[in-house]
Design an enzyme around this catalytic site. Structure first.
Site, PDB file in Angstrom:
ATOM      1  N   THR A 236       0.866  -1.190   0.000  1.00 47.79           N
ATOM      2  CA  THR A 236       0.000   0.000   0.000  1.00 47.79           C
ATOM      3  C   THR A 236       0.898   1.235   0.000  1.00 47.79           C
ATOM      4  OG1 THR A 236      -0.156  -0.097   2.427  1.00 47.79           O
ATOM      5  CG2 THR A 236      -1.940  -1.114   1.160  1.00 47.79           C
TER       6      THR A 236
ATOM      7  N   LEU B 164       5.826  -5.809  12.608  1.00 45.70           N
ATOM      8  CA  LEU B 164       7.113  -6.461  12.414  1.00 45.70           C
ATOM      9  C   LEU B 164       8.204  -5.432  12.175  1.00 45.70           C
ATOM     10  CD1 LEU B 164       5.998  -9.313   9.978  1.00 45.70           C
ATOM     11  CD2 LEU B 164       6.031  -9.345  12.485  1.00 45.70           C
ATOM     12  N   ARG B 165       9.297  -5.563  12.900  1.00 39.63           N
ATOM     13  CA  ARG B 165      10.459  -4.706  12.667  1.00 39.63           C
ATOM     14  C   ARG B 165      11.379  -5.384  11.674  1.00 39.63           C
ATOM     15  NH1 ARG B 165      13.106  -4.710  18.202  1.00 39.63           N
ATOM     16  NH2 ARG B 165      12.259  -6.817  18.066  1.00 39.63           N
TER      17      ARG B 165
ATOM     18  N   ASN C 176       2.553   3.560  14.661  1.00 42.82           N
ATOM     19  CA  ASN C 176       3.711   4.022  13.904  1.00 42.82           C
ATOM     20  C   ASN C 176       3.907   5.527  14.022  1.00 42.82           C
ATOM     21  OD1 ASN C 176       4.508   1.513  13.110  1.00 42.82           O
ATOM     22  ND2 ASN C 176       3.758   1.663  11.022  1.00 42.82           N
TER      23      ASN C 176
ATOM     24  N   PHE D 210      13.148   3.655  21.107  1.00 43.70           N
ATOM     25  CA  PHE D 210      12.964   4.699  20.093  1.00 43.70           C
ATOM     26  C   PHE D 210      13.411   6.074  20.600  1.00 43.70           C
ATOM     27  CE2 PHE D 210      10.508   1.259  18.490  1.00 43.70           C
ATOM     28  CZ  PHE D 210      10.579   1.375  17.103  1.00 43.70           C
ATOM     29  N   LEU D 211      14.412   6.078  21.455  1.00 41.28           N
ATOM     30  CA  LEU D 211      14.989   7.328  21.941  1.00 41.28           C
ATOM     31  C   LEU D 211      16.465   7.418  21.583  1.00 41.28           C
ATOM     32  CD1 LEU D 211      13.307   7.816  25.448  1.00 41.28           C
ATOM     33  CD2 LEU D 211      12.817   9.042  23.326  1.00 41.28           C
TER      34      LEU D 211
ATOM     35  N   GLY E 289      13.273   6.344   8.483  1.00 37.07           N
ATOM     36  CA  GLY E 289      13.011   6.014   7.084  1.00 37.07           C
ATOM     37  C   GLY E 289      12.360   4.647   7.031  1.00 37.07           C
TER      38      GLY E 289
ATOM     39  N   CYS F 122       7.673   1.793   6.491  1.00 37.56           N
ATOM     40  CA  CYS F 122       6.463   2.025   7.297  1.00 37.56           C
ATOM     41  C   CYS F 122       6.278   3.472   7.725  1.00 37.56           C
ATOM     42  CB  CYS F 122       6.485   1.123   8.527  1.00 37.56           C
ATOM     43  SG  CYS F 122       6.318  -0.634   8.148  1.00 37.56           S
TER      44      CYS F 122
ATOM     45  N   ARG G 256      14.130   2.197   1.228  1.00 42.30           N
ATOM     46  CA  ARG G 256      13.010   3.126   1.101  1.00 42.30           C
ATOM     47  C   ARG G 256      13.100   4.262   2.120  1.00 42.30           C
ATOM     48  NH1 ARG G 256       8.321  -1.386   0.805  1.00 42.30           N
ATOM     49  NH2 ARG G 256       9.884  -2.466   2.077  1.00 42.30           N
TER      50      ARG G 256
END
Length: 439
Positions: free
Chosen positions: A86, A153-154, A211, A252-253, A260, A263, A333
């Site tokens: 998508t 999923l990572r 996300n 996530f810090l 990038g 997702c 991406r």
């Protein structure tokens, strides 16, 4: 249980292989004949640690197969997953749902039994309603329940994430859908993986909201890093200090060149467009997208400044170590390296690069960049070495060899993987993100 997975890209192939490993009979379907041919030969279309062995083992066990024929693949399947792409639609940023709807139409026309149709693709709220309408319009006489089951999923850790998930989100509107999905995920009951049943629209929103929130955390700490550089703080200490707060958490810090991948960029943009459609703006996410877009080029300017500025940097050579948006993937991406390389190139800087897995994907995106067969080949003759992606291969570089090969002992570490004091002792001029300089 027989499961059909329509779409054999990243999400579809990983999910299909993991379901097969749980003991289900899985058919992965894809219209790309060359991809299916390669899968029959054991050649993976993506790089994901452990995926090749997982696929091979389940093919040998007879639980996993591949085909281009949708009707054949879904025959007898109790659960048919839609796992096609998508991407952001050109021109307006909305999620392109043409592949999802095309699959729904074909599945509706081909069903030979009652089934649950599961949207695994990341889709805007309300997509399941349209999928249901398309299937009903096909005239199928069979009982069909349309369910949302987003993936979390990572890349680089997808198999572990699938088998040991934080949660499984299922958006279903009837008992038939809920019962079949319980059976699909029954093997995970042994791990006591939490399953959250919600309505379909809530499930679709959960994926985008998750996300967008993670993208916000990344962008927030990157702005704190900029403030730390100007105010004399250390962003790693700041991140540790706020991450110990249970309400915030430490993940996530990690300050860096921006997010990038497949997702965050497209999902934050799709959420903005969905919010516009419902006249319910999400201003925080708007700011996140703008800040992240500008940050990537700012990292290129950071390298130029380290070289002495625009005039001084012209004609110099930079070695980029790491091109993919994160380690343990070949995904280019929206990778920060693309904007960094373009910014450097516009300033007259020549670039040599090395990435353990991403160079084949990077070549068409960076035609002016010289791809090298090792990090040291890229470093040879460079006026600056720039770490863009934190691959393990770059965490223990031979610093004496780096100094001997490079024109100058200048290292710009955009992932903060080295200790500034250690780099000073090793004789480097060292720039990192949100930490004091070492020289």
């Amino acid at each position: 249980m027989k499961i059909a997975m329509v779409g054999s890209g990243y999400v579809g192939l990983v999910s299909g292989a993991c379901f097969a490993d749980f003991g289900h009979d899985v058919v992965c379907i894809d219209k790309d004949q060359s991809k299916i041919d390669r899968l029959h030969q054991g050649i993976m279309p993506i790089y994901e640690p452990g995926l090749d062995a997982l696929v091979e083992n389940n093919v040998k066990a007879g639980r996993l197969s591949f085909t281009t024929d949708v009707a054949e693949g879904i025959r007898g399947a109790q659960a048919v997953f839609i796992a096609v792409g998508t991407p952001s639609r050109r021109g307006d940023g909305h999620a392109d749902l043409s592949f999802v709807y095309a699959v729904a139409e074909e599945v509706g026309a081909s069903l030979a039994n009652d089934a649950v149709v599961v949207t695994k693709s990341t889709v805007p709220v309300g997509t399941g309603d349209e999928v249901e309408r398309i299937i009903q319009a096909s005239g199928t006489p069979h009982k069909v329940s349309v369910v949302s089951n987003p993936e979390f999923l990572r890349e680089g850790a997808a198999i572990g994430d699938f088998k040991r998930p934080d949660r499984i989100v299922i958006g279903a509107e009837d008992d038939f859908g809920r019962d079949v999905m319980r059976e699909v995920y029954r093997p995970l009951f042994l791990n006591e993986s939490p399953i959250l049943f919600v309505n379909r629209r809530s499930s679709e929103l959960i994926k985008y909201a998750a996300n967008a929130f993670l993208a916000t955390k990344i962008t927030f700490i990157n702005e704190m890093a900029d403030l730390c550089e100007k105010a004399g703080g250390n962003v790693q200490d700041v991140a540790r200090g706020i991450g110990m707060d249970g309400r915030i958490g430490s993940k996530f810090l990690n300050a860096g060149p921006g997010y990038g991948g497949s997702c965050f960029p497209k999902d934050t943009l799709a959420l903005l467009k969905t919010a516009e459609d419902y006249d319910s703006p999400v201003r925080i996410v708007e700011a996140v997208v703008k800040v992240n877009d500008s940050r990537k080029r700012a990292m290129g300017r950071k390298v130029i400044d380290a070289l002495g500025g625009t005039k001084a940097s012209r004609g110099k050579k930079v070695a980029l170590l790491g091109l993919t948006f994160k380690p343990n993937t070949d995904d280019m991406r929206d990778s920060p390296s693309i904007d960094i390389a373009e910014t450097l190139g516009n300033a007259g800087v020549s670039i040599a690069a090395y990435d353990p897995e991403g160079m084949e994907q990077a070549r068409p995106l960076m035609p002016e960049v010289a791809m090298c067969d090792s990090p040291y080949a890229a470093i040879e003759g460079a006026d600056a070495v720039v770490i863009v992606t934190e691959w393990d291969a770059f965490r223990a570089l031979d610093l004496d060899r780096v100094k001997a090969l490079a024109k100058a002992p200048l290292l710009v570490d955009l992932r903060n993987i080295y200790n500034p004091d250690d780099m000073r002792t090793a004789g480097f001029t060292y720039h990192s993100v949100g930490r004091p300089r070492a020289e």
